[in-house]
Design a protein around this motif. Structure first.
Motif, PDB file in Angstrom:
ATOM      1  N   LYS A 346      70.397 -59.665  -6.289  1.00  0.00           N
ATOM      2  CA  LYS A 346      71.396 -59.778  -7.360  1.00  0.00           C
ATOM      3  C   LYS A 346      71.523 -58.512  -8.190  1.00  0.00           C
ATOM      4  N   CYS A 347      70.447 -57.746  -8.315  1.00  0.00           N
ATOM      5  CA  CYS A 347      70.471 -56.565  -9.177  1.00  0.00           C
ATOM      6  C   CYS A 347      71.063 -55.340  -8.501  1.00  0.00           C
ATOM      7  N   VAL A 348      71.449 -55.457  -7.232  1.00  0.00           N
ATOM      8  CA  VAL A 348      71.907 -54.302  -6.456  1.00  0.00           C
ATOM      9  C   VAL A 348      73.424 -54.188  -6.504  1.00  0.00           C
ATOM     10  N   ASN A 349      73.908 -52.986  -6.758  1.00  0.00           N
ATOM     11  CA  ASN A 349      75.331 -52.675  -6.679  1.00  0.00           C
ATOM     12  C   ASN A 349      75.649 -52.331  -5.219  1.00  0.00           C
ATOM     13  N   ARG A 350      76.290 -53.242  -4.518  1.00  0.00           N
ATOM     14  CA  ARG A 350      76.515 -53.052  -3.081  1.00  0.00           C
ATOM     15  C   ARG A 350      77.393 -51.847  -2.775  1.00  0.00           C
ATOM     16  N   LEU A 351      78.437 -51.659  -3.563  1.00  0.00           N
ATOM     17  CA  LEU A 351      79.340 -50.538  -3.327  1.00  0.00           C
ATOM     18  C   LEU A 351      78.612 -49.208  -3.498  1.00  0.00           C
ATOM     19  N   LEU A 352      77.751 -49.117  -4.498  1.00  0.00           N
ATOM     20  CA  LEU A 352      76.978 -47.889  -4.720  1.00  0.00           C
ATOM     21  C   LEU A 352      75.992 -47.661  -3.576  1.00  0.00           C
ATOM     22  N   LEU A 353      75.334 -48.723  -3.120  1.00  0.00           N
ATOM     23  CA  LEU A 353      74.420 -48.628  -1.986  1.00  0.00           C
ATOM     24  C   LEU A 353      75.154 -48.146  -0.738  1.00  0.00           C
ATOM     25  N   TYR A 354      76.317 -48.712  -0.505  1.00  0.00           N
ATOM     26  CA  TYR A 354      77.154 -48.354   0.643  1.00  0.00           C
ATOM     27  C   TYR A 354      77.571 -46.881   0.559  1.00  0.00           C
ATOM     28  N   SER A 355      78.037 -46.468  -0.603  1.00  0.00           N
ATOM     29  CA  SER A 355      78.512 -45.104  -0.810  1.00  0.00           C
ATOM     30  C   SER A 355      77.393 -44.084  -0.646  1.00  0.00           C
ATOM     31  N   MET A 356      76.245 -44.332  -1.259  1.00  0.00           N
ATOM     32  CA  MET A 356      75.123 -43.394  -1.185  1.00  0.00           C
ATOM     33  C   MET A 356      74.577 -43.280   0.236  1.00  0.00           C
ATOM     34  N   SER A 357      74.577 -44.380   0.964  1.00  0.00           N
ATOM     35  CA  SER A 357      74.104 -44.347   2.355  1.00  0.00           C
ATOM     36  C   SER A 357      75.002 -43.462   3.212  1.00  0.00           C
ATOM     37  N   LEU A 358      76.312 -43.552   3.011  1.00  0.00           N
ATOM     38  CA  LEU A 358      77.234 -42.705   3.763  1.00  0.00           C
ATOM     39  C   LEU A 358      77.041 -41.230   3.413  1.00  0.00           C
ATOM     40  N   ILE A 359      76.817 -40.935   2.129  1.00  0.00           N
ATOM     41  CA  ILE A 359      76.599 -39.547   1.711  1.00  0.00           C
ATOM     42  C   ILE A 359      75.326 -38.980   2.348  1.00  0.00           C
ATOM     43  N   ILE A 360      74.261 -39.782   2.376  1.00  0.00           N
ATOM     44  CA  ILE A 360      73.012 -39.352   3.018  1.00  0.00           C
ATOM     45  C   ILE A 360      73.226 -39.136   4.510  1.00  0.00           C
ATOM     46  N   CYS A 361      73.975 -40.040   5.124  1.00  0.00           N
ATOM     47  CA  CYS A 361      74.259 -39.947   6.559  1.00  0.00           C
ATOM     48  C   CYS A 361      75.059 -38.675   6.872  1.00  0.00           C
ATOM     49  N   GLY A 362      76.072 -38.385   6.057  1.00  0.00           N
ATOM     50  CA  GLY A 362      76.863 -37.174   6.255  1.00  0.00           C
ATOM     51  C   GLY A 362      76.032 -35.923   6.037  1.00  0.00           C
ATOM     52  N   THR A 363      75.145 -35.940   5.046  1.00  0.00           N
ATOM     53  CA  THR A 363      74.271 -34.796   4.777  1.00  0.00           C
ATOM     54  C   THR A 363      73.348 -34.528   5.962  1.00  0.00           C
ATOM     55  N   ALA A 364      72.870 -35.588   6.601  1.00  0.00           N
ATOM     56  CA  ALA A 364      72.024 -35.437   7.792  1.00  0.00           C
ATOM     57  C   ALA A 364      72.787 -34.717   8.903  1.00  0.00           C
ATOM     58  N   ASN A 365      74.082 -35.043   9.061  1.00  0.00           N
ATOM     59  CA  ASN A 365      74.896 -34.358  10.073  1.00  0.00           C
ATOM     60  C   ASN A 365      75.070 -32.878   9.752  1.00  0.00           C
ATOM     61  N   VAL A 366      75.275 -32.575   8.475  1.00  0.00           N
ATOM     62  CA  VAL A 366      75.434 -31.172   8.058  1.00  0.00           C
ATOM     63  C   VAL A 366      74.150 -30.384   8.326  1.00  0.00           C
ATOM     64  N   LEU A 367      72.997 -31.006   8.126  1.00  0.00           N
ATOM     65  CA  LEU A 367      71.710 -30.336   8.309  1.00  0.00           C
ATOM     66  C   LEU A 367      71.275 -30.284   9.775  1.00  0.00           C
ATOM     67  N   ASN A 368      71.952 -31.019  10.644  1.00  0.00           N
ATOM     68  CA  ASN A 368      71.557 -31.084  12.051  1.00  0.00           C
ATOM     69  C   ASN A 368      71.425 -29.714  12.722  1.00  0.00           C
ATOM     70  N   PRO A 369      72.388 -28.791  12.558  1.00  0.00           N
ATOM     71  CA  PRO A 369      72.293 -27.504  13.277  1.00  0.00           C
ATOM     72  C   PRO A 369      71.246 -26.542  12.724  1.00  0.00           C
ATOM     73  N   PHE A 370      70.555 -26.888  11.636  1.00  0.00           N
ATOM     74  CA  PHE A 370      69.651 -25.938  10.993  1.00  0.00           C
ATOM     75  C   PHE A 370      68.378 -25.691  11.798  1.00  0.00           C
ATOM     76  N   ASN A 371      68.055 -26.610  12.717  1.00  0.00           N
ATOM     77  CA  ASN A 371      66.833 -26.457  13.499  1.00  0.00           C
ATOM     78  C   ASN A 371      67.054 -27.115  14.862  1.00  0.00           C
ATOM     79  N   ASP A 372      66.443 -26.522  15.894  1.00  0.00           N
ATOM     80  CA  ASP A 372      66.653 -27.022  17.262  1.00  0.00           C
ATOM     81  C   ASP A 372      65.391 -27.617  17.886  1.00  0.00           C
TER      82      ASP A 372
END
Length: 478
Positions: A346-372
């Motif tokens: 009940k205490c969780v803001n679902r939209l905020l959780l959803y939004s932050m998860s997508l931002i973290i996911c996109g950041t992981a893609n941006v960082l992908n080429p930094f190391n092989d």
């Protein structure tokens, strides 16, 4: 008094039967069947990146042109969602699931004889995509029909088969290719998909049985009432005759209305209107959510398609590169379960959780080429799989929070259509970027930016709600 007790007994039995049918019993068999259907269908779908490497070697086409094969399946699957939804309403989940499995199997078998990427566009892309569309939607609908109180939990179990399928079939597909070649592997995959016919056979409808019981109870009650007016006792045989005659008249009436041309037109029209309501696009909140989903869908499938090829380019073995998809799959399963549980608090803001998860996911893609290195790519796979799970597990939940459950059917149909467009275009665009730059860095930066944007744009929803509330109070204050 006895008549009233009998009526109450019938009513109580009726309610218990309906409660059992809606919250368990055979419903758990359907959950298990739906789980296995997702294991098989999504297991084939999300391991296409392994076959993609073979298609590049076989047909010697560019990465962008070849990527259409892998994007057409999920793109078609999502785009035909409203159509398969209408078919499910008309013919039932069991028929649509079985038909979808047969169509998808035919698509894989025909693909064994492919002579060009254009051949695979039609067979493995469009035909298989249509079949998968029928499978996925019918499983979700059937599970939803059999549960009310524990619907979210039941759906969560069934769709978690997607991650399990990816985890299991990534190494299996690699082994099959090594042993039998890509054509033999596709033929064997067709055999796996054919087993979904058995899964669909367990999709027993629950609502029709309840409806029939209710009708017979009403007719029985009327018969008892008529006998009381005539002050004559009525036997069970007479009640059975009344119920039989009423049912025959009702079936004849339904048959006559079904054969009427006007009725057919209205049925088609109602199915269309049920799943397409473009008026929803005038709702700013829904439009923002659609934009977010479209950009997420553009980047969603790119790691599934290109990560194995990127890993092989950097020196990883074919088996290890395929195992990266297994890591995405199993972490995706945990992500769906964990985020689903968190979202129920009940205490969780679902939209905020959803939004932050997508931002973290996109950041992981941006960082992908930094190391092989192998360890780095394995860590990336775990993070991406974990946080991209929110896109599937919370999508419909957020939609209900924003629009309400009454508009879910129409909103979900439109949303799936735009997701299909995004999924269709994402991998080819990234392939063209690779063809133009000779590196996977730019494609991963590109999709990472898109997914980050899809998370950020959701911040406009609470801002819009706040401004609307302020305007409302401003008007009332005057």
């Amino acid at each position: 008094m006895e008549k009233q007790k009998e009526e109450n007994g019938v009513s109580k039995t009726n309610n218990i039967t309906q409660e059992k049918g809606k919250n368990g019993g055979w419903g758990w068999v359907i959950v298990a069947s739906a789980f296995m259907a997702h294991v098989l269908a999504d297991g084939m779908l999300f391991t296409l990146g392994i076959l993609y490497i073979e298609f590049l070697d076989e047909f010697k086409e560019g990465k962008g042109k070849t990527a259409w094969i892998t994007s057409l399946i999920p793109g078609t699957m999502l785009t035909v969602g409203p159509i398969t939804g209408a078919l499910t309403n008309r013919f039932g989940c069991r028929s649509v699931c079985i038909l979808g499995a047969l169509v998808a199997t035919a698509g894989f078998i025909i693909s064994c004889f492919a002579t060009s990427v254009y051949f695979l566009y039609c067979s493995l892309g469009i035909l298989t995509g249509i079949g998968f569309g029928g499978i996925v939607l019918s499983t979700l609908v059937c599970v939803g029909q059999h549960f009310e109180k524990r619907r979210s939990f039941a759906l969560g179990i069934s769709v978690s088969g997607s991650g399990v399928g990816t985890f299991v079939f990534a190494p299996v597909v690699r082994i099959l290719i090594d042993e039998y070649g890509w054509r033999g592997a596709i033929l064997l995959e067709a055999g796996f998909i054919l087993n979904i016919v058995l899964c669909g056979a367990f999709f027993r409808p629950v609502q029709n049985k309840i409806k029939k019981t209710d009708e017979e109870y009403v007719i029985r009650k009327e018969a008892i009432y008529l006998s009381s007016l005539e002050d004559k006792p009525i036997t069970n045989k007479q009640i059975f005759t009344i119920v039989k005659n009423e049912n025959e008249e009702l079936q004849a009436s339904q048959k006559e209305s079904a054969t009427s041309p006007d009725s057919t037109d209205s049925t088609v029209e109602s199915c269309f209107s049920r799943h397409f309501d473009f008026g929803l696009l005038t709702n700013p909140i829904f439009t923002i959510f659609v934009v977010s989903n479209y950009f997420t869908a553009l980047g969603f499938n790119t790691p599934y398609v290109y990560l194995p090829d990127r890993a092989e380019e950097k020196g990883m073995s074919q088996f290890d590169s395929a195992f990266l998809l297994s890591i995405i799959g199993i972490s995706n399963t945990f992500g769906r379960i964990i985020f689903g549980w968190i979202a129920d608090q009940k205490c969780v803001n679902r939209l905020l959780l959803y939004s932050m998860s997508l931002i973290i996911c996109g950041t992981a893609n941006v960082l992908n080429p930094f190391n092989d290195s192998k360890v780095y790519l394995m860590m990336y796979s775990a993070v991406y799989g974990m946080f991209i799970g929110v896109f599937v597990s919370l999508n419909s939940v957020i939609l209900v929070d924003l629009l309400g459950s009454k508009r879910l059917d129409k909103a979900l149909g439109l949303l799936m259509m735009f997701q299909g467009f995004g999924t269709l275009l994402g991998p080819p665009i990234c392939g063209w970027l690779y063809d133009g730059t000779g590196s996977y860095s730019i494609p991963f930066y590109f999709v990472g930016g898109l997914v980050i944007f899809s998370g950020v744009v959701l911040c406009f929803i609470p801002l819009y709600k706040r401004s609307k509330t302020k305007n409302l109070y401003g008007i009332s204050g005057e």
